[in-house]
Design a protein around this motif. Structure first.
Motif, PDB file in Angstrom:
ATOM      1  N   ASP A 147      -4.659  -8.594   2.746  1.00 45.20           N
ATOM      2  CA  ASP A 147      -5.904  -8.365   2.513  1.00 45.20           C
ATOM      3  C   ASP A 147      -6.404  -9.073   1.102  1.00 45.20           C
ATOM      4  O   ASP A 147      -5.915  -8.810   0.192  1.00 45.20           O
ATOM      5  CB  ASP A 147      -6.563  -6.979   2.546  1.00 45.20           C
TER       6      ASP A 147
ATOM      7  N   ALA B 181      -4.011  -3.374   3.897  1.00 40.40           N
ATOM      8  CA  ALA B 181      -2.723  -4.009   4.442  1.00 40.40           C
ATOM      9  C   ALA B 181      -2.251  -5.085   3.515  1.00 40.40           C
ATOM     10  O   ALA B 181      -3.306  -6.006   3.109  1.00 40.40           O
ATOM     11  CB  ALA B 181      -2.957  -4.161   5.884  1.00 40.40           C
TER      12      ALA B 181
ATOM     13  N   ASP C 157       1.547   5.743   0.543  1.00 31.88           N
ATOM     14  CA  ASP C 157       1.284   6.583   1.812  1.00 31.88           C
ATOM     15  C   ASP C 157      -0.190   6.856   1.753  1.00 31.88           C
ATOM     16  O   ASP C 157      -0.822   7.150   0.900  1.00 31.88           O
ATOM     17  CB  ASP C 157       1.978   7.846   1.522  1.00 31.88           C
ATOM     18  N   GLY C 158      -0.549   6.968   3.242  1.00 34.10           N
ATOM     19  CA  GLY C 158      -1.910   7.676   3.584  1.00 34.10           C
ATOM     20  C   GLY C 158      -2.865   6.645   3.370  1.00 34.10           C
ATOM     21  O   GLY C 158      -4.238   6.668   3.850  1.00 34.10           O
ATOM     22  N   VAL C 159      -2.627   5.263   2.864  1.00 34.18           N
ATOM     23  CA  VAL C 159      -3.566   4.184   2.872  1.00 34.18           C
ATOM     24  C   VAL C 159      -3.916   3.465   4.141  1.00 34.18           C
ATOM     25  O   VAL C 159      -2.933   2.939   4.418  1.00 34.18           O
ATOM     26  CB  VAL C 159      -3.350   3.144   1.813  1.00 34.18           C
ATOM     27  N   THR C 160      -4.973   3.777   4.656  1.00 38.31           N
ATOM     28  CA  THR C 160      -5.373   3.192   6.018  1.00 38.31           C
ATOM     29  C   THR C 160      -6.359   1.960   5.824  1.00 38.31           C
ATOM     30  O   THR C 160      -6.188   1.141   6.889  1.00 38.31           O
ATOM     31  CB  THR C 160      -5.789   4.309   7.054  1.00 38.31           C
ATOM     32  N   GLY C 161      -7.175   1.926   4.799  1.00 40.48           N
ATOM     33  CA  GLY C 161      -8.123   0.608   4.945  1.00 40.48           C
ATOM     34  C   GLY C 161      -7.629  -0.547   4.483  1.00 40.48           C
ATOM     35  O   GLY C 161      -8.524  -1.737   4.519  1.00 40.48           O
TER      36      GLY C 161
ATOM     37  N   VAL D 280       0.850  -1.078   0.148  1.00 38.66           N
ATOM     38  CA  VAL D 280       0.010   0.007   0.198  1.00 38.66           C
ATOM     39  C   VAL D 280       1.001   1.161   0.099  1.00 38.66           C
ATOM     40  O   VAL D 280       2.050   1.094   0.464  1.00 38.66           O
ATOM     41  CB  VAL D 280      -0.981  -0.103   1.186  1.00 38.66           C
TER      42      VAL D 280
END
Length: 385
Positions: free
Chosen positions: A93, A90, A84-88, A82
């Motif tokens: 998944d 990992a 930068d800034g991707v939080t939803g 993923v």
């Protein structure tokens, strides 16, 4: 990194399966390893140039007549990396792609209409939706587009996080691919846009992948009679597996059949899911629609199709509703999970929709089979799930 993909260099030419260069994901992006990809008619229309804007329009926008493109939009896979800034998401998944990107912030998303997301409406523009630059490059250095900002005819692709929906890691990845396009589009056309209710009579015109899902949407919604219309006998017979109760080869043939079934009332809902809608298809579908009934146009027309053949007086005085739909008017973030639950409960049939699995190198053979009417849904199986 290097990966392999089916690339289109010129309208009307076969897909070229070859290696390409893929850049790492940037901010807001995800590197995905594909597990499976459904073979949708839309990609075949793209290959043939049927969905391209007229050359004079492209010239006025300063765009070339054809840009090299990786095909495919109906996919499932596993997150590799993923940005930068991707939080939803990992690494590891399991996800389904969504050709309608969902920002979650615009007026349409906030109103519960993710299928009309402003971000999603830009998926036909060149470059990444995040910054307009390219992550996919041919072996000779040319930038490559990727259909619907997905590019699922590839072993790996980089997409915006807005174009992915996470699924349970135990959900089988090959049938999951159908949740990316065919199933929500068809199911939603009946259940969402046409609002099929218990006891309804429904006609589905064109029972390939999307039409078969529309048949299931009608069945799950409680329709009492479902008429499958298709010129190919194999598809008509297959539709019975998914809930069709009657069949006809053409819309004209279906008119007398539906009139008899309904004692002259006609169908509560008609879903038009032929591979490419023509002007005459609309009038035929409205003739099957009862007073106050709903006719849903799900298939795509050619861009140059600017008029339809409709008896206006009948349409107006009979208070009929004619409407379009994108993604079956489903919301990717919620309805893909809902459809997955229906599959797990046995209500929604996905495995049965997959007529044949292919390797990536067999993609042109697969589309020949589709054109010959031999498939409900063909799937490229990358062999990882």
């Amino acid at each position: 990194m290097r990966s392999r993909a089916a690339i289109l260099y010129e309208y009307g030419r076969p897909w070229s399966v070859e290696e390409f260069e893929l850049d790492p994901p940037r901010a807001g992006e995800v590197l995905l390893r594909l597990a499976a990809t459904g073979l949708c008619h839309s990609d075949e229309h793209i290959r043939q140039g049927r969905l391209a804007a007229p050359p004079d329009v492209l010239r006025s926008l300063g765009l070339p007549a054809m840009s090299p493109t990786i095909g495919g939009h109906e996919g499932s896979g596993v997150v590799v990396e993923v940005g930068d800034g991707v939080t939803g998401f990992a690494p590891g998944d399991h996800v389904v792609t969504s050709f309608v990107a969902v920002c979650g912030q615009c007026r349409w998303c906030a109103s519960g209409m993710e299928y009309l997301c402003d971000t999603g409406s830009g998926t036909l523009a060149p470059g990444m939706p995040t910054d307009g630059t390219f992550r996919h490059h041919s072996a000779d250095g040319r930038d490559l587009g990727h259909v619907s900002k997905i590019g699922a005819f590839a072993e790996h692709t980089v997409v915006s996080a807005n174009s992915l929906v996470k699924i349970d890691p135990n959900f089988p990845l090959v049938p999951a691919a159908l949740l990316a396009c065919a199933v929500p589009t068809g199911y939603g056309s009946a259940a969402r846009r046409a609002n099929v209710r218990g006891g309804d009579t429904v006609v589905v015109i064109g029972v390939g992948g999307i039409g078969t899902a529309a048949v299931q949407g009608a069945r799950i919604s409680g329709a009492a009679r479902i008429v499958a219309v298709d010129p190919i006998e194999f598809k008509r017979e297959s539709a019975r597996t998914f809930g069709a109760t009657h069949q006809a080869a053409t819309a004209a043939e279906a008119i007398d059949h539906v009139r008899e079934l309904t004692r002259g009332v006609m169908a509560d809902a008609v879903v038009v899911s032929v591979s490419m809608i023509g002007a005459a298809d609309v009038g035929a579908a409205l003739a099957l629609t009862r007073k106050g009934g709903t006719c849903v146009l799900t298939g795509l027309p050619m861009p140059a199709t600017s008029s339809i053949d409709v008896t206006l007086q009948d349409f107006i005085l009979m208070n009929k509703t004619l409407c379009g739909t994108v993604f079956g008017s489903c919301n990717p973030k919620s309805d893909i999970a809902l459809l997955a639950t229906m599959y797990e409960s046995g209500q929604l049939l996905l495995d049965e929709m997959i007529t044949k699995r292919y390797g990536l190198d067999e993609i042109n053979e697969a589309y020949s089979d589709l054109a010959a009417g031999e498939l409900i849904r063909g799937v490229i199986d990358f062999g990882i799930g």
